[in-house]
Each structure stands twice: as structure tokens, then as C-alpha cells.
Design a protein around this motif. Structure first.
Motif, short mmCIF file in Angstrom:
data_model
loop_
_atom_site.label_atom_id
_atom_site.label_comp_id
_atom_site.label_asym_id
_atom_site.label_seq_id
_atom_site.Cartn_x
_atom_site.Cartn_y
_atom_site.Cartn_z
N CYS A 43 0.80 -1.24 0.00
CA CYS A 43 0.00 0.00 0.00
C CYS A 43 0.83 1.28 0.00
CB CYS A 43 -0.97 0.01 1.17
SG CYS A 43 -0.26 0.46 2.76
N ALA A 45 1.94 3.17 2.41
CA ALA A 45 1.75 4.15 3.49
C ALA A 45 3.03 4.35 4.30
CB ALA A 45 0.61 3.72 4.41
N CYS A 103 -2.47 8.31 4.02
CA CYS A 103 -1.51 7.77 3.05
C CYS A 103 -0.52 8.82 2.57
CB CYS A 103 -2.24 7.19 1.83
SG CYS A 103 -2.94 8.46 0.74
N LEU A 108 3.91 11.41 -0.56
CA LEU A 108 4.90 12.48 -0.72
C LEU A 108 6.31 11.92 -0.84
CD1 LEU A 108 3.23 14.97 1.76
CD2 LEU A 108 3.98 15.61 -0.55
N ILE A 126 4.54 9.21 -13.80
CA ILE A 126 3.93 9.44 -12.49
C ILE A 126 3.11 8.22 -12.08
CG2 ILE A 126 2.29 10.86 -11.19
CD1 ILE A 126 3.12 13.24 -12.97
N ASP A 127 2.30 7.72 -12.99
CA ASP A 127 1.50 6.54 -12.68
C ASP A 127 2.38 5.37 -12.26
OD1 ASP A 127 -0.69 8.00 -13.35
OD2 ASP A 127 -1.34 6.73 -15.03
N MET A 130 3.90 6.04 -8.79
CA MET A 130 2.98 6.26 -7.68
C MET A 130 1.95 5.15 -7.49
SD MET A 130 4.16 9.14 -6.53
CE MET A 130 2.89 9.55 -5.31
N SER A 131 1.91 4.18 -8.37
CA SER A 131 0.84 3.18 -8.26
C SER A 131 1.07 2.17 -7.15
CB SER A 131 0.60 2.48 -9.60
OG SER A 131 -0.22 3.33 -10.41
N VAL A 134 -1.48 3.36 -2.27
CA VAL A 134 -2.94 3.35 -2.29
C VAL A 134 -3.47 4.57 -1.54
CG1 VAL A 134 -5.02 2.14 -1.50
CG2 VAL A 134 -3.09 0.84 -2.42
N MET A 139 -7.66 10.24 -4.14
CA MET A 139 -7.23 11.57 -4.60
C MET A 139 -6.16 11.50 -5.68
SD MET A 139 -9.09 13.87 -3.20
CE MET A 139 -10.27 12.75 -3.88
N TYR A 140 -6.23 10.48 -6.50
CA TYR A 140 -5.16 10.23 -7.46
C TYR A 140 -4.96 11.37 -8.47
CZ TYR A 140 -5.40 5.50 -5.59
OH TYR A 140 -5.38 4.42 -4.75
N SER A 141 -6.05 11.93 -8.98
CA SER A 141 -5.84 12.95 -10.00
C SER A 141 -5.24 14.21 -9.38
CB SER A 141 -7.16 13.27 -10.73
OG SER A 141 -8.10 13.79 -9.82
N ILE A 143 -3.18 14.13 -6.79
CA ILE A 143 -1.77 13.79 -6.56
C ILE A 143 -0.98 13.99 -7.85
CG2 ILE A 143 -0.17 11.87 -6.09
CD1 ILE A 143 -2.36 10.78 -4.14
N ARG A 144 -1.57 13.49 -8.94
CA ARG A 144 -0.89 13.60 -10.23
C ARG A 144 -0.64 15.07 -10.58
NH1 ARG A 144 -4.59 11.02 -13.62
NH2 ARG A 144 -3.93 8.91 -13.11
N MET B 379 -7.40 3.19 5.17
CA MET B 379 -5.94 3.10 5.13
C MET B 379 -5.35 2.88 6.52
SD MET B 379 -4.93 3.06 2.06
CE MET B 379 -3.18 3.07 2.45
N PHE B 670 -4.10 -6.24 0.71
CA PHE B 670 -4.33 -5.54 -0.57
C PHE B 670 -3.91 -6.36 -1.79
CE2 PHE B 670 -3.95 -1.69 2.29
CZ PHE B 670 -5.30 -1.40 2.26
N ARG B 677 -5.86 2.01 -8.07
CA ARG B 677 -4.60 2.73 -7.87
C ARG B 677 -4.52 3.85 -8.89
NH1 ARG B 677 -0.68 -0.40 -4.78
NH2 ARG B 677 -1.85 -2.10 -3.83
N MET B 678 -3.44 4.62 -8.82
CA MET B 678 -3.36 5.78 -9.70
C MET B 678 -3.52 5.40 -11.17
SD MET B 678 -0.55 8.78 -10.06
CE MET B 678 -0.93 9.57 -8.52
N SER B 681 -7.15 4.89 -12.09
CA SER B 681 -8.17 5.87 -11.69
C SER B 681 -8.42 6.83 -12.85
CB SER B 681 -7.73 6.64 -10.45
OG SER B 681 -6.75 7.59 -10.79
#
Lengths: 175, 736
Positions: A43, A45, A103, A108, A126-127, A130-131, A134, A139-141, A143-144, B379, B670, B677-678, B681
Motif C-alpha cells: 500500500c 503508506a 496515506c 509524498l 507518475i502513474d 505512484m501506483s 494506495v 485523490m489520485y488525479s 496527486i498527479r 488506510m 491488498f 490505484r493511480m 483511476s
């Protein structure tokens, strides 16, 4: 006793060497910004930097990190000059990225490692970077877009103050 | 009054109405020293129960809503600041302590009375009665998308306007000038004639000596300065530097750490445990047996979790040791079939002559939809830190219902509620899960056994396997179409009725309709999961409605619009999403577009989803969403909730499936309970419509509509009708 550097400070840990770094950071060093999410590197975190690379501290033992340089969320802002936040943190606020926020330390730190290796990442980069992180608030978009904003701002700061590096960055921009 | 449940509360208007008539004359807004002592410090003055002002003129809203990322703290603070005429920069938020006086009565008022016109003279009595009910229910809930539409509308705005009136009156008295000559602006009182200006703080004490009005004059939307504009969330700075303190981050001097394993089969009890190996492991302090779980307490979480793995517990047998998802779905199908054949059921709606409509139907459809159990997978895994002495029990936790937890822990520990204290924290996700007090009670019991403070952390596996789940549900539809393609009859039978009661209903014009529920109980514990019953019924009704449109030979969007005549608000939301998404365009092969409309928690949401089905895989390219929540207090906050709600629902639609085998949950982490995931999405485009209708919720309404719009898009792309979630169960390998 296991020695390592955490956010630039030398720390000696009297712990089981097999203990994952995550628990040493959270419990022995009482720095709780780094989070526990899954315990099996699924994940993100718990992401911190070890010698500049993003790692999942829930599966990396203290012994593995011995002698290394660890950067946690608490030390992220110190990676850039001045008293302010890291450009990524500024961008996270600008884009209002966090919701529950749990997360985000990991997000970051993954983003910091990404920008360090690729100052101007495209969506695919980025994907890919960052994938592993989780976000249940989804808030993925944001973050991108915050990563892109930070990348752009980092570029402009460098251009202003260090022409030598600018040349390299421009090369990276077009290359 | 006995134990109230939230559902009982929401559905017992008559009883509550009786209480109103009796008139319990305790009004919210009183400033008993008991309350002031718990929420003020350093010269702060409690102007009313909700508002305090400090000597430097900073204003703090004290409200009983917790923050799990939904932005309620910020939006509620905006509402107070606007009505109070305070500067945004002077505003602070404080979460109310878990005491009876901060039971969220306004939430109950919103639910029970809605926009009912209450005579001004009765408002204090009504509010007092609501407080009594909320106290009786130990209700301090953040859920049901209610923070803004109930607490904000019925509590915070009123409190702000009332405090403003008190401050103006106090200034009028102090300066000896008529009230009509004074204005409140930027956290100051201003005398228009003399130009004299003084901060609110100067009048706070005098204002606090007078009873606030229960019916102050509220601002009209054209007077809003702060409501309706996005403000940076107050909680975000602490969430980018690691300083936000979540329940799992609680630090209590001398605490130990616990890992726990509960009986795999819900309902089983711990018979015995062989802990020989664990006792000898490093750092292990104690093994604690609970009724249905066993915990290891150690000097750190890692030692505790390592030792936990060596335990050999014996669990009691239960009637469900052979239960599986397959056996449960067989049971559901049988329950639905019995209801269709005239067995007992409870009707939500029963209008018109169904048999006649079916007898004369030009065409009929019969389809059954299914969804699996879902875990919340916050989370932040469940956790709690507790310290228990003979006299007291303290719990550090992030909860959606601090007051409720306080009572539930007191019950479980057989202590007086006065002996129990809840220290509230940020929540690393809630989604309904953190309204259940299981980890708080476990931590308290373990801490009592140990006699020292203990931080209990659930492993992710424990979190997934011992959730309270969105139920697995089957829902069967029968529809009769007339020769014009109109819906002559709509029949729907389902099981697992929780709340909101209206979740299975549809907004469309139909002839006869019967929507009814049957009981089909399982041993799997139920929990409210973001949008609760809407999470399944949104999928069932809006996906099946698409089938009906196709069967009627109509465009799914046009068909919906035609059956929403007389509902301009619904039509506008649907039209906005469709137009912005380019509905009706020709799409290239392999691509599909689907639409849905959902009304939930007082808000309307339409979604248009674009998918690509290629290489046997469905990818979600884009979601265009329109939302009408009446009024967006924080447009960016509402947008963020839509994005979040969509991705939460999308995870469930694409991957989410908790299965039962041998009575227990099979998934654990998970890798086998997958998350969006990004990389998968979609781009989400949100369009806000401020219709000016009653304000609705934001946290949940984005979730129900994504699954149906998605499967409708998949149908558009492939011709395959998905009636069972998640999508990952279906084979798209024919589509390259």
C-alpha cells in the motif's frame, strides 16, 4: 546497537535487527508521520527514503538500513534549502490533495523519489512511480497534478538560482 | 428510553413528535460551567455552546463532527464565519468533547423535521427535545452525509447568527448607541456614525451573559461572503508534514503494544490457547484472552505480531462453520423467489395493479442482480490505545461517534460513563467503519488485564477479516413494458434493508410498482459502508433501468429524461452530465459510454462513464459528473468528495469482493482485496449545480452512481450485460 542516519541525525537503535524499519521509526524514534497500512509492501503508506530511494519500511529490516541515510516525512522539507516546505508539500496544499491524509506521507515520499530521478515526469512516469501507493480517499488525479506542479516549480526555482543546473534540466525537459 | 439505534431514531418520527409535545425545556446553547470548563482555556469566552472567542479575537467553532477527510471541519467553520461576520483568518475549529451536552441534536432535527416550519416560540423547546433524544441515543455521529445539511444548517448557521446578534447587543449596551447604528464586519463591531471599531472579543463576556436567540435572522445567499467559496482546508497543512495525529499515533507514557487475532468465523468463541512458544519470545509481556479473540501484549508492535503468529487457539464450533458465499447466495435467491411467489415481504412502495400490467404487457424483463460483501479497508487499520485503572478508563482513538463510543466502552467495561473518557483523533479513513466500537472495547479490556496503557493495532488481515461489511445482496426485478415502450409495471424484491429507507426507490414515472424487502439473515456482521443501502441499490436500479431502456428500444439518456417529466432538478443534473460528456457522439470500436442518476442523502448526482475494453481488460477513461447538493458551501470540497466517492465506488465495482468460505472471510490484504490505484483511476470532471433547493450531503452521494454507469458503459462497448459485481469476475477475453 544499530546506527543509521534519520533526517540527517545519527541515531543508535537498540532493537531486534530483524524488526522492520517502520516500527523502529514509529515506536523507538517516536516519529509517527510514517504510517502502517498493510505490512507487506502493498500500500505504500510506510514509504520513506533510504539513501534517496523510496522503500517500503514495513518490509525493510533495521539491519538492512544499518549505516544508511533515512529520510521520513518529518525530514522532507529539509531536503530543500530554506525554512519553507518542500515544493511537493506546497503543491499538495495548493491542489488540496489530502482528505483523510493517512496515506499522504507515503505518497509524498514516493513523489520525492520520483522527482529526484525524473524532474519532469509525464503521466505514465507518475502513474508508474505512484501506483504502489494506495489512497482510499481516491485523490489520485490531485496527486498527479500536484506532482506536476511541484516539478514545474522546482524547475523554475532552479532556473532562477542555478543556471548550470538549468541547462541539465532543459536537456531533461526535451530529452 | 432504552437503547436507540440511529435507524430507530430516523424512523420514529411519531415518538419524537410526542416528545416535542411534552416539551423538554433544556435548550442547546446553554453555557453551563460544566461545558465551559471542558472547552475553554486561557481567557476564552464561551459565547454560546458552539462558539468561543479568545482575547486575541480568534473565534473557534465547537462542533460535534469528526474529520476523516470529508472536509466537514472547514465547511462548518465557513458557515459559522459567514453568519457571524468574522474574518476567515480569525477562525478556528475544535471538535466537541464526548459529553452529553454535545450530542448532535441538530442532526436529529434535520432528519426528523427537515424543512418543517416551526413557530419561533417553539424552536427552543424543539431543540431541547432534540438534544434529549440525541443524548438518549448517545449520538455524536459523523455519518449519513449530515455534517453540513443537518448540523451546519440547523446548528452552526443559527449559532453564528445568534452570536452575532448577542455581540451587537453587547456593543450597543456598552457604547450606549442604538443597535441599528452598528454593524458586524471582519470579526469587529463598527459604529457607522462615529466610525468607532472594536473587536468581537471586547464584547464576548457581556454577550455570554445573555441567552442566544434560537431564531436569529440568517443571511440570504446573496449576502454570503464565505459560504459558496472554496477555502483551503484547515486540516491539510498538518497532513503534508506528518504532524497530523491519527488514532494509531497516540502516545501514552509507558504504553505497551498489542496485536490481536479474533475468531475467524463470526460468532465463534475462544475455547483455549496454547501460548507456550509466544511466552518465550522476546519482548512479550502477556497473552490476553478475550471472549472471541486472543491478544499478545509486548514491548513493541512487531514483537507482539510475531508472537501472535505462534499462538495455537482453539475456537468453538458454530452453526456457520460450513457457510460460504455460494451457500449464502443460494439462500438469497430462494428468499427472493419465495417473495415473488407471494411469501411474506415488507413493501417500500406498492402502487397500482401489477398482475394486470403484466397480463397485458407487450414485453417483460426478469433479471437478478448481485453484489458481494465489501470491507471498508480504511488506510489506517483499526486500532485504539487504552489505559484502565480501578477508577477510570481512557481511550485514544479516531471515531465517527465519540459519545457513542464512550457509552459503549462504559457498558462493555461495566463502568459508569463518567469514568470513561474518549480522546478523539484524526481518522485515517472512516467510510462508516469507525462508527463501530469493537477495537476500542478490545483495547480497554486488554489494558485492564495488563494494568498498563496498551496500544492495540489490528493487522491489515485482521482489519479485512473482522470488518462489519457492506452486505452481499441479491435483488430481482420484473418489469412489464407496454406497446409504447413505457414501464407499465416495476417490481423489485431484495433483502438486507438498512438505511436510508428510500434507497431502492426510483425517480422515474412508471405505471404500477411494487418494491419490497425480505429477510435473509447471515452471520456476517453488517456495517454502514459509504452510502449504505444506496451502494447496492444504486447499482441494481440504474443498471437494470438501462436494460429496460434498451429493451424498449430507447436511448438510455433520452429514456430517463422522458420518464423524469415534472422533475426539472433531476433532469437538469442528468442533462448537464450528458451534455458535458458529449452524450450521443459516435464512439470508436472498443469504447463505450454509460450513464446513471442517483438521488441520495439529499443530493442528486448524474455520472457519465467512458470505458475502453481492449486486450480483455476494461479501463475507465473518464467520468463526467454533475451534482446538485442544493448549495455548495465549499465548491472544491464538494468536488473533492465527488472524486473520492467515485473512486471508492469504482474500487468496489472493478475489484471489490469479500468472499466467505467455511464461515470465514477469505481475503486478507491488498494483494487479494484489490484497490483502484493511480494507474487505473479515471479523469473525473465535476460540474456543480447550485439549485437553491434544500442543502444536501456530499460525502456519500458520489459513490452509488459509478458502478451502474460503468456496467452500462461496458454494455455499450461490448453488448455484455454485467449483473454481478465486481467486474473482475467477468471474462472480457473475447474483446481484443
Amino acid at each position: 546497537m544499530i546506527s543509521l542516519s534519520v533526517n540527517g541525525e545519527q541515531r543508535d537503535l537498540d532493537v531486534d535487527p530483524q524488526m522492520p524499519l517502520l516500527w523502529a521509526i514509529r515506536e523507538n524514534l517516536a516519529m509517527t508521520g510514517t504510517k502502517f497500512g498493510c505490512g507487506i509492501a502493498q500500500c505504500g503508506a510506510c514509504t520513506v527514503l533510504l539513501n534517496g530511494k523510496a522503500i517500503r519500511s514495513c518490509v525493510i529490516s533495521v539491519a538492512t538500513a544499518e549505516g544508511g541515510e533515512v529520510t521520513t516525512i518529518e525530514g522532507l522539507a529539509d531536503l530543500v534549502p530554506g525554512d519553507g516546505l518542500h515544493p511537493l508539500q506546497e503543491a499538495w496544499i495548493e491542489k488540496q490533495v489530502p482528505q483523510c491524509g493517512y496515506c499522504q506521507s507515503g505518497q509524498l515520499m514516493s513523489a520525492a523519489a520520483l522527482l529526484d530521478s525524473n524532474p519532469n515526469p509525464d503521466d505514465a512516469a507518475i502513474d508508474a512511480a505512484m501506483s504502489g501507493n494506495v489512497c482510499r480517499c481516491g485523490m489520485y488525479s490531485r496527486i498527479r497534478s500536484a506532482v506536476k506542479l511541484a516539478a514545474a516549480q522546482t524547475g523554475s526555482v532552479v532556473q532562477t538560482f542555478d543556471p548550470a543546473v538549468t541547462t541539465d534540466l532543459e536537456g531533461a525537459d526535451h530529452g | 428510553m432504552g437503547k436507540w439505534t440511529r435507524r430507530a431514531f430516523i424512523t420514529t418520527g411519531v415518538l419524537a413528535g410526542g416528545a416535542l409535545a411534552v416539551g423538554v425545556a433544556i435548550r442547546p446553547g446553554h453555557r453551563a460551567p460544566k461545558v465551559a470548563g471542558q472547552v475553554t482555556e486561557n481567557g476564552e469566552v464561551l459565547v454560546s455552546t458552539w462558539v468561543k472567542i479568545d482575547p486575541s479575537n480568534k473565534v473557534t467553532l465547537i462542533a460535534a463532527h469528526s474529520e476523516m477527510g470529508q472536509g466537514a471541519h472547514t465547511a462548518l467553520t465557513q458557515m459559522l464565519a459567514d453568519e457571524l461576520d468574522a474574518s476567515w483568518e480569525d477562525m478556528r475549529y475544535m471538535e466537541a468533547p464526548a459529553i452529553d451536552e454535545y450530542a448532535n441534536w441538530a442532526l436529529g432535527k434535520g432528519f426528523l423535521l427537515g424543512d418543517a416550519d416551526i413557530p419561533a416560540a417553539l424552536v427552543p423547546t424543539v431543540d431541547g427535545a432534540m438534544l434529549q433524544i440525541a443524548k438518549a441515543m448517545k449520538m455524536q455521529i459523523t455519518g449519513g452525509s449530515t455534517s453540513i445539511r443537518a448540523t451546519g444548517v440547523y446548528g452552526v448557521r443559527v449559532a453564528g447568527a445568534a452570536a452575532r446578534e448577542l455581540l451587537l447587543q453587547a456593543a450597543s449596551d456598552a457604547w450606549g448607541v442604538p443597535l441599528s447604528q452598528l454593524d458586524a464586519k471582519d470579526t469587529h463591531i463598527i459604529d457607522r456614525n462615529s466610525g468607532k471599531r472594536a473587536p468581537f472579543a471586547e464584547f464576548a463576556l457581556a454577550a455570554s451573559q445573555t441567552a442566544p436567540s434560537a431564531t436569529p435572522t440568517l443571511k440570504t445567499p446573496d449576502q454570503f461572503r464565505i459560504m459558496g467559496k472554496s477555502r483551503p482546508r484547515l486540516d491539510i497543512p498538518a497532513k503534508v508534514d506528518g504532524s497530523a495525529v491519527f488514532g494509531i499515533d497516540a502516545q501514552v507514557e509507558g504504553m505497551k503494544y498489542a496485536a490481536i487475532l479474533a475468531a475467524p468465523v463470526f460468532g465463534a468463541q475462544l475455547l483455549s490457547v496454547d501460548s507456550t512458544e509466544a511466552q518465550a519470545m522476546p519482548g512479550v509481556a502477556q497473552i490476553v484472552s478475550l471472549d472471541d479473540a486472543v491478544a499478545v501484549v509486548a514491548d513493541g508492535y512487531w514483537h507482539a505480531s510475531q508472537a501472535l503468529k505462534t499462538l495455537k487457539p482453539q475456537w468453538s464450533q458454530t452453526d456457520n462453520d460450513a457457510t460460504s458465499s455460494e451457500s449464502l447466495f443460494k439462500q438469497f435467491d430462494q428468499s427472493l423467489a419465495e417473495a415473488f411467489d407471494g411469501g411474506s415481504s415488507k413493501a417500500d412502495v406498492d402502487e397500482g395493479d401489477l398482475p394486470a400490467a403484466f397480463a397485458s404487457a407487450a414485453a417483460a424483463l426478469d433479471a437478478t442482480y448481485r453484489v458481494p460483501f465489501l470491507a471498508h479497508a480504511c488506510m489506517e487499520p483499526m486500532n485504539a490505545t487504552a489505559l484502565v485503572t480501578d477508577e477510570s478508563c481512557q481511550v485514544w482513538i479516531g471515531t465517527q461517534n465519540p459519545l457513542g463510543f464512550r457509552y459503549e466502552v462504559a457498558d462493555a467495561m461495566d463502568m459508569d460513563v463518567e469514568q470513561v473518557q474518549i480522546h478523539q483523533h484524526y481518522m485515517g479513513g472512516g467510510f462508516g467503519r469507525r462508527s463501530i466500537s469493537d477495537s476500542a472495547i478490545q483495547a480497554a479490556k486488554i489494558a485492564r488485564a495488563v494494568g498498563e496503557p496498551v496500544k492495540l493495532i489490528w493487522s491489515r488481515e485482521e482489519d479485512v477479516r473482522h470488518d462489519h461489511y457492506r452486505p452481499a445482496v441479491a435483488s430481482r426485478f420484473r418489469v412489464a413494458l407496454d406497446d409504447q415502450g413505457q414501464i407499465a409495471a416495476w417490481e423489485n424484491v431484495y433483502h438486507e434493508k438498512h438505511e436510508p429507507a428510500e434507497a431502492p426507490t426510483i425517480p422515474y414515472m412508471v405505471g404500477a410498482q411494487k418494491i419490497h424487502a425480505v429477510d435473509s439473515p447471515t452471520h456476517v456482521p453488517f456495517g454502514a459502508w459509504r452510502s449504505v443501502d444506496h451502494s447496492q441499490h444504486g447499482f441494481f436500479t440504474e443498471a437494470f433501468f438501462d436494460e429496460v431502456a434498451i429493451a424498449a428500444g430507447k436511448d438510455p439518456y433520452e429514456y430517463r429524461m422522458s420518464l423524469l417529466e415534472g422533475k426539472p432538478r433531476h433532469q437538469k443534473v442528468l442533462r448537464t452530465a450528458a451534455e458535458r460528456a458529449g452524450w450521443g457522439e459516435e464512439l470508436p470500436p472498443g469504447k463505450g459510454r454509460g450513464i446513471s442518476l442517483q438521488e441520495s442523502f439529499g443530493s442528486l448526482v448524474a455520472q457519465v462513464v467512458d470505458v475502453t475494453v481492449r486486450d480483455g481488460k476494461v479501463s475507465v477513461d473518464r467520468v463526467v459528473l454533475a451534482v446538485d447538493a442544493g448549495f455548495a458551501v465549499s465548491p472544491d470540497g464538494l468536488t473533492a468528495q465527488m472524486e473520492s466517492g467515485v473512486n471508492y465506488g469504482l474500487t468496489a465495482a472493478l475489484y471489490g469482493e469479500i468472499t466467505i468460505a467455511d464461515g470465514a472471510v477469505q481475503q486478507g490484504n491488498f494483494h487479494d482485496y484489490l484497490m483502484v490505484r493511480m494507474a487505473d483511476s479515471p479523469e473525473i470532471e465535476t460540474h456543480i449545480i447550485n439549485s437553491g433547493e434544500a442543502w444536501g450531503g456530499a460525502g456519500e452521494p458520489g459513490t452509488p452512481g459509478i458502478a451502474p454507469a460503468l456496467v452500462n458503459a461496458v454494455f455499450d462497448a461490448t453488448g455484455l450485460r454485467v449483473r454481478e459485481l465486481p467486474l473482475s469476475k467477468h471474462d472480457f477475453s473475447d474483446f481484443s
